[in-house]
Write a protein that holds these residues in place. Structure first.
Motif, mmCIF file in Angstrom:
data_model
loop_
_atom_site.group_PDB
_atom_site.id
_atom_site.type_symbol
_atom_site.label_atom_id
_atom_site.label_comp_id
_atom_site.label_asym_id
_atom_site.label_seq_id
_atom_site.Cartn_x
_atom_site.Cartn_y
_atom_site.Cartn_z
ATOM 1 N N PRO A 538 58.582 -7.674 57.290
ATOM 2 C CA PRO A 538 58.240 -8.066 58.663
ATOM 3 C C PRO A 538 57.562 -6.959 59.453
ATOM 4 O O PRO A 538 56.648 -7.225 60.250
ATOM 5 C CB PRO A 538 59.604 -8.431 59.279
ATOM 6 N N ASP A 539 57.976 -5.708 59.251
ATOM 7 C CA ASP A 539 57.390 -4.607 60.010
ATOM 8 C C ASP A 539 55.915 -4.411 59.687
ATOM 9 O O ASP A 539 55.159 -3.876 60.501
ATOM 10 C CB ASP A 539 58.160 -3.314 59.737
ATOM 11 N N ILE A 540 55.508 -4.814 58.495
ATOM 12 C CA ILE A 540 54.101 -4.700 58.104
ATOM 13 C C ILE A 540 53.329 -5.950 58.503
ATOM 14 O O ILE A 540 52.210 -5.871 59.003
ATOM 15 C CB ILE A 540 53.989 -4.468 56.585
ATOM 16 N N VAL A 541 53.938 -7.112 58.316
ATOM 17 C CA VAL A 541 53.237 -8.377 58.512
ATOM 18 C C VAL A 541 53.080 -8.736 59.991
ATOM 19 O O VAL A 541 52.024 -9.203 60.419
ATOM 20 C CB VAL A 541 53.994 -9.507 57.776
ATOM 21 N N MET A 542 54.128 -8.502 60.781
ATOM 22 C CA MET A 542 54.140 -9.042 62.138
ATOM 23 C C MET A 542 53.030 -8.494 63.041
ATOM 24 O O MET A 542 52.402 -9.269 63.763
ATOM 25 C CB MET A 542 55.513 -8.835 62.767
ATOM 26 N N PRO A 543 52.763 -7.185 63.058
ATOM 27 C CA PRO A 543 51.678 -6.712 63.940
ATOM 28 C C PRO A 543 50.342 -7.385 63.649
ATOM 29 O O PRO A 543 49.619 -7.780 64.568
ATOM 30 C CB PRO A 543 51.632 -5.204 63.661
ATOM 31 N N SER A 544 50.002 -7.524 62.364
ATOM 32 C CA SER A 544 48.739 -8.151 61.992
ATOM 33 C C SER A 544 48.716 -9.629 62.373
ATOM 34 O O SER A 544 47.721 -10.138 62.897
ATOM 35 C CB SER A 544 48.511 -7.990 60.489
ATOM 36 N N ALA A 545 49.836 -10.324 62.110
ATOM 37 C CA ALA A 545 49.895 -11.752 62.422
ATOM 38 C C ALA A 545 49.811 -11.986 63.927
ATOM 39 O O ALA A 545 49.081 -12.875 64.396
ATOM 40 C CB ALA A 545 51.176 -12.348 61.859
ATOM 41 N N LEU A 546 50.530 -11.184 64.692
ATOM 42 C CA LEU A 546 50.496 -11.350 66.151
ATOM 43 C C LEU A 546 49.111 -11.027 66.711
ATOM 44 O O LEU A 546 48.671 -11.653 67.679
ATOM 45 C CB LEU A 546 51.548 -10.459 66.799
ATOM 46 N N GLU A 547 48.437 -10.064 66.099
ATOM 47 C CA GLU A 547 47.081 -9.712 66.557
ATOM 48 C C GLU A 547 46.150 -10.915 66.458
ATOM 49 O O GLU A 547 45.286 -11.116 67.306
ATOM 50 C CB GLU A 547 46.550 -8.543 65.733
ATOM 51 N N ARG A 548 46.330 -11.741 65.429
ATOM 52 C CA ARG A 548 45.491 -12.936 65.273
ATOM 53 C C ARG A 548 45.820 -13.995 66.331
ATOM 54 O O ARG A 548 45.024 -14.900 66.559
ATOM 55 C CB ARG A 548 45.651 -13.494 63.864
ATOM 56 N N PHE A 549 46.966 -13.852 66.973
ATOM 57 C CA PHE A 549 47.282 -14.701 68.120
ATOM 58 C C PHE A 549 46.897 -14.031 69.441
ATOM 59 O O PHE A 549 47.205 -14.551 70.517
ATOM 60 C CB PHE A 549 48.781 -15.015 68.151
ATOM 61 N N GLY A 550 46.252 -12.866 69.342
ATOM 62 C CA GLY A 550 45.902 -12.138 70.552
ATOM 63 C C GLY A 550 47.094 -11.471 71.204
ATOM 64 O O GLY A 550 47.088 -11.188 72.398
ATOM 65 N N LEU A 551 48.144 -11.189 70.419
ATOM 66 C CA LEU A 551 49.374 -10.604 70.936
ATOM 67 C C LEU A 551 49.662 -9.299 70.209
ATOM 68 O O LEU A 551 49.067 -9.007 69.176
ATOM 69 C CB LEU A 551 50.553 -11.568 70.738
ATOM 70 N N ASP A 552 50.592 -8.527 70.752
ATOM 71 C CA ASP A 552 51.076 -7.349 70.041
ATOM 72 C C ASP A 552 52.583 -7.256 70.203
ATOM 73 O O ASP A 552 53.204 -8.045 70.911
ATOM 74 C CB ASP A 552 50.385 -6.062 70.524
ATOM 75 N N MET A 553 53.177 -6.292 69.534
ATOM 76 C CA MET A 553 54.633 -6.175 69.525
ATOM 77 C C MET A 553 55.191 -5.903 70.922
ATOM 78 O O MET A 553 56.343 -6.233 71.214
ATOM 79 C CB MET A 553 55.062 -5.061 68.560
ATOM 80 N N ASN A 554 54.391 -5.307 71.806
ATOM 81 C CA ASN A 554 54.861 -5.025 73.163
ATOM 82 C C ASN A 554 55.132 -6.291 73.958
ATOM 83 O O ASN A 554 55.864 -6.269 74.943
ATOM 84 C CB ASN A 554 53.835 -4.167 73.910
ATOM 85 N N ALA A 555 54.532 -7.407 73.525
ATOM 86 C CA ALA A 555 54.734 -8.666 74.246
ATOM 87 C C ALA A 555 56.174 -9.142 74.151
ATOM 88 O O ALA A 555 56.592 -10.001 74.926
ATOM 89 C CB ALA A 555 53.791 -9.734 73.684
ATOM 90 N N ALA A 556 56.936 -8.572 73.211
ATOM 91 C CA ALA A 556 58.308 -9.037 72.991
ATOM 92 C C ALA A 556 59.344 -8.071 73.551
ATOM 93 O O ALA A 556 60.517 -8.130 73.167
ATOM 94 C CB ALA A 556 58.552 -9.232 71.497
ATOM 95 N N ARG A 557 58.955 -7.213 74.463
ATOM 96 C CA ARG A 557 59.909 -6.235 74.987
ATOM 97 C C ARG A 557 61.120 -6.896 75.636
ATOM 98 O O ARG A 557 62.232 -6.403 75.540
ATOM 99 C CB ARG A 557 59.215 -5.327 75.999
ATOM 100 N N GLY A 558 60.922 -7.998 76.327
ATOM 101 C CA GLY A 558 62.030 -8.699 76.973
ATOM 102 C C GLY A 558 62.617 -9.808 76.126
ATOM 103 O O GLY A 558 63.433 -10.592 76.618
ATOM 104 N N GLY A 559 62.218 -9.882 74.873
ATOM 105 C CA GLY A 559 62.653 -10.962 73.997
ATOM 106 C C GLY A 559 61.445 -11.690 73.443
ATOM 107 O O GLY A 559 60.319 -11.580 73.954
ATOM 108 N N TRP A 560 61.669 -12.487 72.409
ATOM 109 C CA TRP A 560 60.583 -13.144 71.688
ATOM 110 C C TRP A 560 60.327 -14.572 72.151
ATOM 111 O O TRP A 560 59.493 -15.265 71.585
ATOM 112 C CB TRP A 560 60.901 -13.136 70.192
#
Length: 591
Positions: A538-560
């Motif tokens: 997940p640590d490798i896959v999620m940043p790339s997958a979220l980028e394709r949604f125009g998102l990044d890991m910081n978007a989940a600071r308050g929860g997903w």
């Protein structure tokens, strides 16, 4: 030795407070896996009449620490009528024996130690057993409904000087109610032994002695120095847990003591609730649905958030407001609904602010709106794929053969009843964990990607002609992606696929399509699904997958939760574009 003295190795026992937990630990067999201070604990719970308990005058050392029974008949004793099976926990005082009722029955066979909930307790509340895959038995009250009123684990197995462990818990409210109905006191009896390299309290007590044994009012304590160094301590004891009092289960607390709802000036009892009118509402977060979602027997309104249990009760009419709030009529909530259901809804109550009551809130997107869009978008794509297949002269099949959903069936039977739809209807808390976010992505994959039928989509792609590259290893998602690419080429060049398939393939081989991967977000979802299934890190896959949604890991600071909202919305937009492409290619005028 003072009454409050404990060796350091056992000093955790007097500060334990099992009654403080909503689910009270009532029985336990365990070995401690701490390598520095290993040991063993056995704990049971006894019910003793109040008069008998008071007669002990605090001398809880009178209790035995084990569940006793008549045992199994042995050879030579099998006389008809000679066995009367029973269980008890003994208390021995003043030359007499008091047989107390164990709340959890127990016995041993070979190296197994079993625990069983007392049938009298289960029968009193009509509890029903539910077996889990781990061998445990959970007891539910389906009439309320309330789940996990009692939980009893699989038997403990003794091997290699260790107990695998067994435990039982019972809801504190049910236990309090039972004590009150029976006029019983609850006493926990226990034995525990620990050994370790250091015990300052035991060292000071022993002085130059090797062993000390003391009997106090509530326990017997034995401490000694070990020949190999360090200390050993064990205790046999009992503690008073609870006594008769209120009846939180049998009595309806809403008859006398009302609930204070945000926005309502007076506490609402059953009587007060009858005075309200249909336009008098209370408001709750849709997190209230969590205990009902995915459980058999419940129906949850996909679009309005109402809850019903069989034909026993229903909370409605309701209405969704904002992202995650449900509006309920006060009077209807109290009518015919179990008191603990009303209390559960009250636990999730929110204040009806002007923003919540605004027109914009009535039009806000919630999980019901989002799920409905996804379901119908997939079904509509299936309709268009059937139409495209017909134009190529392929075998006529239903839309469910392409995408797993039948548009006509959904309209007639309710879109929320479609295959794999129920999990994506579950509420989405803002503070959703990463693990739960990935699980929801897996649920979305099962609805949107997994049903894509390779055996139907491959002939549709090949109907254009023989591709220049190899597609034999393509599965459903890649085949749909290739199909949409070819359709985009056809639309851009105004070429009719079933008339100019070879030319479309040639142009695609030379120039590709625009966009080059029209299903990019579905591919991103597929990657998230593989992360959920631990096929990928997940640590490798999620940043790339979220980028394709125009998102990044910081978007989940308050929860997903809000990230998942965005995933739903963008997947809907992508499905809508796929549908538009298929509509567009069907509308190309023939030449």
């Amino acid at each position: 030795m003072k009454e409050d003295w404990w060796p350091d190795l056992l000093a955790h026992i007097p500060i334990e407070d099992p009654w403080a937990e909503p689910d009270v630990l009532v029985a336990e067999i365990r070995s401690y896996d701490d390598p520095w201070i290993p040991g063993t604990r056995i704990l049971w719970s006894a019910l003793i009449p109040t008069a008998e308990f008071d007669a002990l005058n605090g001398q809880l050392i009178a209790f035995n620490y084990e569940v006793e029974s008549t045992g199994r008949p042995g050879p030579g004793r099998n006389v008809a009528g000679s066995v009367n099976p029973r269980f008890w926990i003994g208390a021995y005082t003043d030359g007499r024996r008091i047989e107390c009722e164990p709340l959890i029955l127990g016995w041993e066979n070979h190296n197994h130690s079993a625990m069983v909930l007392d049938p009298k307790f289960a029968m009193t509340y009509g509890l029903m057993p539910r077996a889990l895959n781990d061998g445990s038995i959970h007891w539910d009250n389906p009439a309320e409904p309330e789940f996990d009123v009692a939980r009893v684990s699989a038997p403990s197995i003794y091997a290699d000087l260790q107990q695998s462990g067994a435990r039982a818990t019972v809801s504190r409210d049910y236990l309090q109610d039972y004590l009150s109905l029976r006029g019983m006191e609850l006493v926990q009896v226990y034995w525990e032994s620990r050994h370790g390299p250091v015990d300052a309290a035991a060292d000071a007590l022993l002085g130059d002695r090797q062993q000390a044994n003391e009997k106090l009012r509530t326990r017997e304590v034995d401490v000694r120095r070990r020949r190999e160094g360090g200390f050993f301590a064990q205790v046999w004891g009992a503690r008073h847990m609870a006594r008769p009092g209120p009846l939180p289960i049998t009595n309806n607390p809403l008859e006398e003591a009302g609930l204070s709802w945000p926005g309502i000036e007076v506490p609402v009892t059953m009587t007060v609730a009858q005075r309200f009118r249909p336009w008098d509402h209370v408001y709750v977060r849709d997190t209230v649905l969590g205990i009902y979602e995915g459980r058999p027997g419940f129906h949850i309104g996909a679009e309005d958030g109402h809850v019903g249990y069989g034909n026993q009760w229903s909370v409605g009419p309701t209405r969704r407001l904002g992202r995650d709030v449900i509006q309920l009529e006060v009077r209807k909530l109290y009518e015919g609904t179990p008191a603990r259901v009303v209390q559960h809804f009250h636990d999730h109550a929110v204040m009806p602010t002007p923003e919540l009551l605004s027109a914009q809130s009535h039009q806000a997107r919630n999980v019901g709106v989002r799920a409905k869009e996804l379901v119908y978008s997939v079904a509509d794509i299936g309709v268009m794929l059937c139409g495209l297949a017909a134009m190529f002269g392929l075998d006529a099949v239903g839309t469910e053969d392409y995408v797993g959903l039948d548009r006509a069936w959904l309209t007639h039977n309710g879109w929320w009843n479609g295959s794999h739809v129920e999990p994506i209807l579950h509420h989405i808390p803002v503070d959703l964990s990463r693990a739960d976010f990935l699980t929801r992505c897996l649920d979305l994959d099962k609805l949107l990607i997994e049903p894509l039928a390779e055996r139907r989509l491959r002939p549709l792609v090949l109907a254009f002609g023989t591709p220049a590259d190899k597609i034999t290893d393509f599965r459903g998602l890649k085949l749909l992606d290739r199909l949409i690419c070819l359709c985009n080429v056809a639309i851009d060049a105004a070429l009719v696929p079933w008339q100019a398939g070879d030319e479309i393939l040639r142009r695609y081989a030379e120039d590709g399509s625009e966009p080059s991967r029209p299903l990019v977000k579905l591919f991103a979802l597929s990657d998230l699904r593989q992360a959920a299934g631990h096929r990928k890190d997940p640590d490798i896959v999620m940043p790339s997958a979220l980028e394709r949604f125009g998102l990044d890991m910081n978007a989940a600071r308050g929860g997903w939760g809000l990230v998942l909202d965005e995933v739903y919305d963008q997947l809907s937009a992508q499905l809508a574009q796929i549908h538009a492409t298929l509509v567009g290619v069907m509308r190309i005028p023939a030449r």
